[in-house]
Motif scaffolding. Structure first.
Motif, PDB file in Angstrom:
ATOM      1  N   VAL A  89      45.797  40.800 -18.163  1.00 61.13           N
ATOM      2  CA  VAL A  89      46.165  40.464 -19.533  1.00 61.13           C
ATOM      3  C   VAL A  89      47.154  39.295 -19.534  1.00 61.13           C
ATOM      4  CG1 VAL A  89      47.333  41.316 -21.613  1.00 61.13           C
ATOM      5  CG2 VAL A  89      45.722  42.794 -20.389  1.00 61.13           C
ATOM      6  N   GLY A  90      46.881  38.319 -20.392  1.00 59.53           N
ATOM      7  CA  GLY A  90      47.732  37.140 -20.502  1.00 59.53           C
ATOM      8  C   GLY A  90      47.229  35.931 -19.747  1.00 59.53           C
ATOM      9  N   ASP A  91      46.307  36.116 -18.801  1.00 59.61           N
ATOM     10  CA  ASP A  91      45.757  34.974 -18.071  1.00 59.61           C
ATOM     11  C   ASP A  91      45.022  34.029 -19.012  1.00 59.61           C
ATOM     12  OD1 ASP A  91      46.665  35.751 -15.587  1.00 59.61           O
ATOM     13  OD2 ASP A  91      44.760  36.607 -14.919  1.00 59.61           O
ATOM     14  N   HIS A  92      45.109  32.730 -18.722  1.00 62.14           N
ATOM     15  CA  HIS A  92      44.305  31.742 -19.429  1.00 62.14           C
ATOM     16  C   HIS A  92      42.977  31.590 -18.682  1.00 62.14           C
ATOM     17  CE1 HIS A  92      47.810  29.544 -21.655  1.00 62.14           C
ATOM     18  NE2 HIS A  92      48.017  30.848 -21.562  1.00 62.14           N
ATOM     19  N   VAL A  93      41.888  31.581 -19.421  1.00 63.84           N
ATOM     20  CA  VAL A  93      40.573  31.527 -18.792  1.00 63.84           C
ATOM     21  C   VAL A  93      39.655  30.567 -19.536  1.00 63.84           C
ATOM     22  CG1 VAL A  93      40.639  33.845 -17.775  1.00 63.84           C
ATOM     23  CG2 VAL A  93      39.834  33.554 -20.135  1.00 63.84           C
ATOM     24  N   ALA A  94      38.651  30.077 -18.795  1.00 61.05           N
ATOM     25  CA  ALA A  94      37.557  29.299 -19.371  1.00 61.05           C
ATOM     26  C   ALA A  94      36.254  29.946 -18.940  1.00 61.05           C
ATOM     27  CB  ALA A  94      37.620  27.850 -18.893  1.00 61.05           C
ATOM     28  N   SER A  95      35.210  29.731 -19.725  1.00 56.03           N
ATOM     29  CA  SER A  95      33.942  30.411 -19.473  1.00 56.03           C
ATOM     30  C   SER A  95      32.950  29.536 -18.731  1.00 56.03           C
ATOM     31  CB  SER A  95      33.311  30.860 -20.794  1.00 56.03           C
ATOM     32  OG  SER A  95      32.969  29.737 -21.589  1.00 56.03           O
TER      33      SER A  95
ATOM     34  N   LEU B  32      41.168  21.417 -24.072  1.00 58.71           N
ATOM     35  CA  LEU B  32      40.610  20.647 -22.968  1.00 58.71           C
ATOM     36  C   LEU B  32      39.756  21.498 -22.048  1.00 58.71           C
ATOM     37  CD1 LEU B  32      43.479  18.247 -21.806  1.00 58.71           C
ATOM     38  CD2 LEU B  32      41.710  17.881 -23.519  1.00 58.71           C
ATOM     39  N   ILE B  33      40.159  22.726 -21.793  1.00 55.82           N
ATOM     40  CA  ILE B  33      39.460  23.521 -20.780  1.00 55.82           C
ATOM     41  C   ILE B  33      38.242  24.255 -21.323  1.00 55.82           C
ATOM     42  CG2 ILE B  33      41.570  23.802 -19.430  1.00 55.82           C
ATOM     43  CD1 ILE B  33      41.719  26.698 -20.396  1.00 55.82           C
ATOM     44  N   CYS B  34      38.120  24.371 -22.653  1.00 58.48           N
ATOM     45  CA  CYS B  34      37.037  25.202 -23.189  1.00 58.48           C
ATOM     46  C   CYS B  34      35.663  24.670 -22.806  1.00 58.48           C
ATOM     47  CB  CYS B  34      37.155  25.348 -24.706  1.00 58.48           C
ATOM     48  SG  CYS B  34      36.979  23.829 -25.658  1.00 58.48           S
ATOM     49  N   SER B  35      35.494  23.367 -22.711  1.00 60.29           N
ATOM     50  CA  SER B  35      34.177  22.782 -22.478  1.00 60.29           C
ATOM     51  C   SER B  35      33.919  22.435 -21.020  1.00 60.29           C
ATOM     52  CB  SER B  35      34.014  21.505 -23.330  1.00 60.29           C
ATOM     53  OG  SER B  35      34.108  21.804 -24.702  1.00 60.29           O
ATOM     54  N   LEU B  36      34.811  22.814 -20.116  1.00 55.94           N
ATOM     55  CA  LEU B  36      34.673  22.376 -18.735  1.00 55.94           C
ATOM     56  C   LEU B  36      33.466  22.987 -18.040  1.00 55.94           C
ATOM     57  CD1 LEU B  36      38.321  22.207 -17.373  1.00 55.94           C
ATOM     58  CD2 LEU B  36      36.871  20.387 -18.250  1.00 55.94           C
TER      59      LEU B  36
ATOM     60  N   LEU C 183      32.939  25.236 -11.427  1.00 55.15           N
ATOM     61  CA  LEU C 183      33.892  25.290 -12.538  1.00 55.15           C
ATOM     62  C   LEU C 183      35.323  25.243 -12.020  1.00 55.15           C
ATOM     63  CD1 LEU C 183      34.747  25.496 -15.419  1.00 55.15           C
ATOM     64  CD2 LEU C 183      34.211  27.948 -15.394  1.00 55.15           C
ATOM     65  N   GLU C 184      35.612  25.966 -10.937  1.00 50.60           N
ATOM     66  CA  GLU C 184      36.948  25.902 -10.353  1.00 50.60           C
ATOM     67  C   GLU C 184      37.292  24.468  -9.942  1.00 50.60           C
ATOM     68  OE1 GLU C 184      36.627  28.680  -7.171  1.00 50.60           O
ATOM     69  OE2 GLU C 184      37.087  30.432  -8.423  1.00 50.60           O
ATOM     70  N   ASP C 185      36.318  23.766  -9.350  1.00 46.69           N
ATOM     71  CA  ASP C 185      36.559  22.384  -8.932  1.00 46.69           C
ATOM     72  C   ASP C 185      36.735  21.458 -10.140  1.00 46.69           C
ATOM     73  OD1 ASP C 185      36.365  23.181  -6.326  1.00 46.69           O
ATOM     74  OD2 ASP C 185      34.368  22.346  -5.968  1.00 46.69           O
ATOM     75  N   ALA C 186      35.974  21.711 -11.207  1.00 46.64           N
ATOM     76  CA  ALA C 186      36.118  20.899 -12.416  1.00 46.64           C
ATOM     77  C   ALA C 186      37.505  21.078 -13.031  1.00 46.64           C
ATOM     78  CB  ALA C 186      35.035  21.260 -13.429  1.00 46.64           C
ATOM     79  N   ILE C 187      37.979  22.310 -13.064  1.00 46.73           N
ATOM     80  CA  ILE C 187      39.331  22.564 -13.573  1.00 46.73           C
ATOM     81  C   ILE C 187      40.353  21.821 -12.725  1.00 46.73           C
ATOM     82  CG2 ILE C 187      41.093  24.352 -13.864  1.00 46.73           C
ATOM     83  CD1 ILE C 187      38.807  26.281 -14.645  1.00 46.73           C
TER      84      ILE C 187
ATOM     85  N   PRO D 184      38.862  15.444 -20.181  1.00 49.75           N
ATOM     86  CA  PRO D 184      37.928  15.854 -21.232  1.00 49.75           C
ATOM     87  C   PRO D 184      38.184  15.092 -22.517  1.00 49.75           C
ATOM     88  CG  PRO D 184      38.822  17.767 -20.088  1.00 49.75           C
ATOM     89  CD  PRO D 184      39.611  16.582 -19.626  1.00 49.75           C
ATOM     90  N   GLN D 185      37.108  14.679 -23.157  1.00 54.56           N
ATOM     91  CA  GLN D 185      37.212  13.875 -24.374  1.00 54.56           C
ATOM     92  C   GLN D 185      37.010  14.765 -25.598  1.00 54.56           C
ATOM     93  OE1 GLN D 185      37.998  10.460 -23.954  1.00 54.56           O
ATOM     94  NE2 GLN D 185      38.247  11.282 -21.887  1.00 54.56           N
ATOM     95  N   VAL D 186      38.072  14.993 -26.336  1.00 52.77           N
ATOM     96  CA  VAL D 186      38.026  15.821 -27.540  1.00 52.77           C
ATOM     97  C   VAL D 186      38.080  14.907 -28.751  1.00 52.77           C
ATOM     98  CG1 VAL D 186      39.126  17.662 -28.852  1.00 52.77           C
ATOM     99  CG2 VAL D 186      39.127  17.753 -26.353  1.00 52.77           C
ATOM    100  N   ALA D 187      37.004  14.908 -29.527  1.00 50.95           N
ATOM    101  CA  ALA D 187      36.937  14.025 -30.697  1.00 50.95           C
ATOM    102  C   ALA D 187      37.689  14.608 -31.886  1.00 50.95           C
ATOM    103  CB  ALA D 187      35.482  13.774 -31.076  1.00 50.95           C
ATOM    104  N   ARG D 188      37.459  15.901 -32.147  1.00 52.17           N
ATOM    105  CA  ARG D 188      38.092  16.547 -33.294  1.00 52.17           C
ATOM    106  C   ARG D 188      38.290  18.023 -32.998  1.00 52.17           C
ATOM    107  NH1 ARG D 188      35.080  15.109 -38.892  1.00 52.17           N
ATOM    108  NH2 ARG D 188      36.659  16.590 -39.624  1.00 52.17           N
ATOM    109  N   VAL D 189      39.350  18.570 -33.556  1.00 51.40           N
ATOM    110  CA  VAL D 189      39.588  20.008 -33.531  1.00 51.40           C
ATOM    111  C   VAL D 189      39.509  20.497 -34.965  1.00 51.40           C
ATOM    112  CG1 VAL D 189      41.186  21.852 -32.930  1.00 51.40           C
ATOM    113  CG2 VAL D 189      41.048  19.807 -31.477  1.00 51.40           C
ATOM    114  N   MET D 190      38.630  21.481 -35.209  1.00 45.88           N
ATOM    115  CA  MET D 190      38.354  21.936 -36.571  1.00 45.88           C
ATOM    116  C   MET D 190      38.492  23.451 -36.646  1.00 45.88           C
ATOM    117  SD  MET D 190      34.921  19.579 -37.049  1.00 45.88           S
ATOM    118  CE  MET D 190      34.738  19.833 -38.827  1.00 45.88           C
ATOM    119  N   PRO D 191      38.836  23.989 -37.806  1.00 49.60           N
ATOM    120  CA  PRO D 191      38.867  25.449 -37.957  1.00 49.60           C
ATOM    121  C   PRO D 191      37.452  26.018 -37.956  1.00 49.60           C
ATOM    122  CG  PRO D 191      39.252  24.397 -40.065  1.00 49.60           C
ATOM    123  CD  PRO D 191      39.234  23.300 -39.058  1.00 49.60           C
ATOM    124  N   LEU D 192      37.317  27.277 -37.585  1.00 47.47           N
ATOM    125  CA  LEU D 192      36.003  27.920 -37.556  1.00 47.47           C
ATOM    126  C   LEU D 192      35.346  27.910 -38.931  1.00 47.47           C
ATOM    127  CD1 LEU D 192      33.958  29.494 -35.800  1.00 47.47           C
ATOM    128  CD2 LEU D 192      35.150  31.598 -36.458  1.00 47.47           C
TER     129      LEU D 192
END
Length: 340
Positions: free
Chosen positions: A82-88, A140-144, A295-299, A309-317
């Motif tokens: 619990v509390g770890d940061h993770v990407a899928s 940044l990490i969500c799309s890796l 994925l570990e290597d990409a991180i 990572p190139q983030v163009a926009r951050v939008m609400p759901l």
């Protein structure tokens, strides 16, 4: 209960319904994550519009590019707390079959697709998650996994780019294309980026592309590619688009070239005279998803500043329909990220 964007059938971007649904349970092998960011990938688009049908049934909560904090773990979970940061990753595998045990987990016969990121919480098997440093932003990490991880698979592990080789990247401003440009450049490749938009030329050059060719959909850009290097062409093609760039990309492929098929954004077929393949001594390889190691290597590449990572926009759901419109139209350079 939690808020989620639910699809009750395929359709246009406004097919999403914002609803209150039950928080997903946590099985023995599961990790439930409080979603902090979810990238809007083109796989999401083709699942939503009905082009991609594999393992798709409705009602459905999509979204595979997930980052968040671990909120609960099942009794069999070993390495996350619990509390770890993770990407899928884009899928979970069994970890026990001969494919998984021989480094081919992306083709595990028991693999299950990752979905559910368009919600406040998602529960997935532990194999779907990879821990990320706490100082890397979730946006940044969500799309890796489906982005830089797949790009690493394509450029390093499938095409095996060598120093000085000419590398052609189609769909170069997309979620896999952009990190492919960065990784190929870091490996010493001379990158030729293909884009439909003149507005993205400077963006692609900032990623490391040596040349950018702006080509309309269906236009054969092979002559332009070969004009850059005395008629040689591309030693490697990283094709993230598929059928609509196939003919031009194969025409541009140099003798003894390697063609990595990463994406197919449309439902069309392609055709080719097989003689063209052996006359070029071409190698054509399919690139399938991303492994845990990739994925570990990409991180790690992001943490070291090699890939940005190139983030163009951050939008609400709540603006998920607009997010899908922008991605489907190719209207932005970089990823659109939604935050539930």
């Amino acid at each position: 209960m939690m808020r989620a964007a639910v699809l009750h059938g395929p359709g246009a971007p406004d097919a999403f319904c914002l609803e209150d649904v039950p928080v997903p349970p946590v099985g023995a092998d599961d990790v439930r994550v409080a979603v902090q960011a979810c990238g809007v990938s083109y796989r999401d688009v083709v699942e939503r519009n009905g082009t991609y049908k594999r393992d798709v049934s409705f009602p459905l909560i999509i979204g595979l590019e997930i980052a968040g904090r671990v909120e609960a773990t099942g009794s069999d979970v070993l390495d996350l707390k619990v509390g770890d940061h993770v990407a899928s990753k884009a899928f979970s595998s069994c970890g026990r079959c001969r494919l998984c045990r021989s480094g081919r987990e992306t083709t595990c016969f028991k693999r299950r697709p990752v979905r559910g990121g368009y919600a406040q919480y998602v529960s997935l098997p532990q194999d779907a998650w990879v821990r990320a440093p706490a100082d890397l932003p979730f946006e940044l990490i969500c799309s890796l996994g489906p982005g830089a991880g797949v790009a690493l698979n394509a450029v390093r592990d499938t095409a095996r780019v060598q120093i000085g080789e000419w590398v052609l990247v189609t769909g170069a401003s997309g979620g896999v294309g952009a990190p492919s440009v960065q990784i190929a450049t870091a490996m010493g490749g001379r990158v030729i980026a293909i884009s439909r938009s003149a507005a993205k030329v400077d963006f692609l050059k900032s990623l490391g592309a040596e040349h950018v060719i702006v080509a309309r959909e269906g236009e054969n850009f092979a002559r332009q590619v070969k004009a850059l290097n005395g008629g040689w062409g591309a030693d490697v093609v990283i094709d993230t688009v598929g059928s609509r760039t196939w003919a031009a990309s194969f025409d541009a492929l140099a003798v003894h070239g390697r063609y990595a098929v990463v994406g197919q954004l449309f439902g069309e077929e392609i055709s080719i005279n097989p003689a063209r393949i052996f006359f070029k001594r071409a190698q054509i390889s399919g690139v399938g998803s991303v492994s845990r190691v990739q994925l570990e290597d990409a991180i790690d590449l992001v943490a070291r500043g090699i890939v940005t990572p190139q983030v163009a926009r951050v939008m609400p759901l709540s603006e998920i329909a607009e997010a899908h419109r922008l991605v489907e139209e190719g209207a932005v350079a970089g990823r659109i990220v939604v935050k539930p």
